[in-house]
Design an enzyme around this catalytic site. Sequence first.
Site, short mmCIF file in Angstrom:
data_model
loop_
_atom_site.label_atom_id
_atom_site.label_comp_id
_atom_site.label_asym_id
_atom_site.label_seq_id
_atom_site.Cartn_x
_atom_site.Cartn_y
_atom_site.Cartn_z
CB CYS A 265 4.07 -2.99 -25.81
SG CYS A 265 5.16 -3.75 -24.60
CG ASN B 5 0.74 -10.44 15.07
OD1 ASN B 5 0.45 -9.63 14.20
ND2 ASN B 5 0.10 -11.60 15.20
CG ASP C 58 -0.26 -0.29 2.53
OD1 ASP C 58 0.89 0.15 2.71
OD2 ASP C 58 -0.86 -0.96 3.39
N GLY D 88 -2.53 -12.00 18.38
CA GLY D 88 -3.00 -13.23 17.74
C GLY D 88 -1.83 -14.14 17.39
CG HIS E 82 5.05 -9.75 -0.56
ND1 HIS E 82 4.29 -10.12 0.51
CD2 HIS E 82 6.10 -10.62 -0.59
CE1 HIS E 82 4.85 -11.16 1.11
NE2 HIS E 82 5.94 -11.48 0.47
#
Length: 365
Positions: free
Chosen positions: A228, A297, A134, A299, A158
């Site tokens: 292209c 964190n 993001d 959880g 990523h």
Amino acid sequence: MRISIPHIPPDILAASASNPPLLSTLTVAAQRVADFLDSGNVAVLTGAGVSVDSGIRAYRGKDGRYMNPNYKPIFYSDLVEDSPRGFSFRQRYWCRSYLGYPPIAKARPNPTHYALSAFMHSGHISRLVTQNVDGLHHKARPSYWTDKYAASKILELHGTLHTVHCRRGHLTRRDLFQNKLSIANPRWKAFMDEVEVSGQRLRTNPDGDVELENASWDDFVIPDCEDCSKEGTPDPVLKPSVIFFGESVPAVVKERSFEHVEACDRLLIIGTTTATYSAFRLLKHAIELRKPVMLLNVGPTRADSLIGKGVEKVEWHSGEVLHTAARAMLGPRISEDRELQRLLTSGIVTPIDGTFDDHAPRAGS
Ligand SMILES: [Zn+2]
């Protein structure tokens, strides 16, 4: 290549459900984080949990399970397939991504992003690797950082949603591509405007696509790569510069992520279950190099079985704990340093709107 959707082992999920949170007060949690950061040269790895306060939904809930049990990601091989089937996947992807991008583009960094920036400014955090696409860490960077400097300090493991590329590597800014999609798809543009005017928000995933049930995107038009086409060899296969399921992290990015871990003395992991292997292997690499690792964190995480074996865990809201730690560590420096002051007073929390609007165009409508 074996393709699987990352998951947390069931035994960890079951153990976590019966365990109480690891620390009982904010002061204790913040002190642990402050002690961890105090000696400096810390690398940070962040995940989707860090962006939740910016209104961007994580794929997993606090229990570590997918929030949408029917979640079906698009795989890289499907997206780039040069066939009618691939074309259909791209229509589905780009239609949902077209609708899902504006909230991501408008999202603002939250107090966690700014606290991390403050620690980068103060010299405690030296490098940051994020699994998020993001761009919010960049938006929250210290004001004097140039794009180039930020790129040397913040690694997007990523990729990013803010650029699009063709198979030959021509890059286009996403906002420009978004405009092209609007022009090519007036019906979908009208739908998006209608959603915005009504104040409703579509259910957006962290990768910037929305969930549309039973909608038809057969009419969605994806423009070819302009560069292209100018060269006389049109390429209809465009994708955002993010790593899809089944796609490998480029070797150069993987190498840099390892370098970041090697160059630091400690690794702080925030807001991620490390279910994705590209993140988990960084944690493993830090442990192999005998560098202390802290998980911040709420959880369960894939690394919970390593707690006490080189990994400690603080289960607390990251924005709260980082700000409390910053005040304890940086104390008088905050009033003397205007940039530090700015960073530690910036960031708003945007609640996630649970409304799922699904009156998207249907085939024949
Ligand atoms: Zn191209």
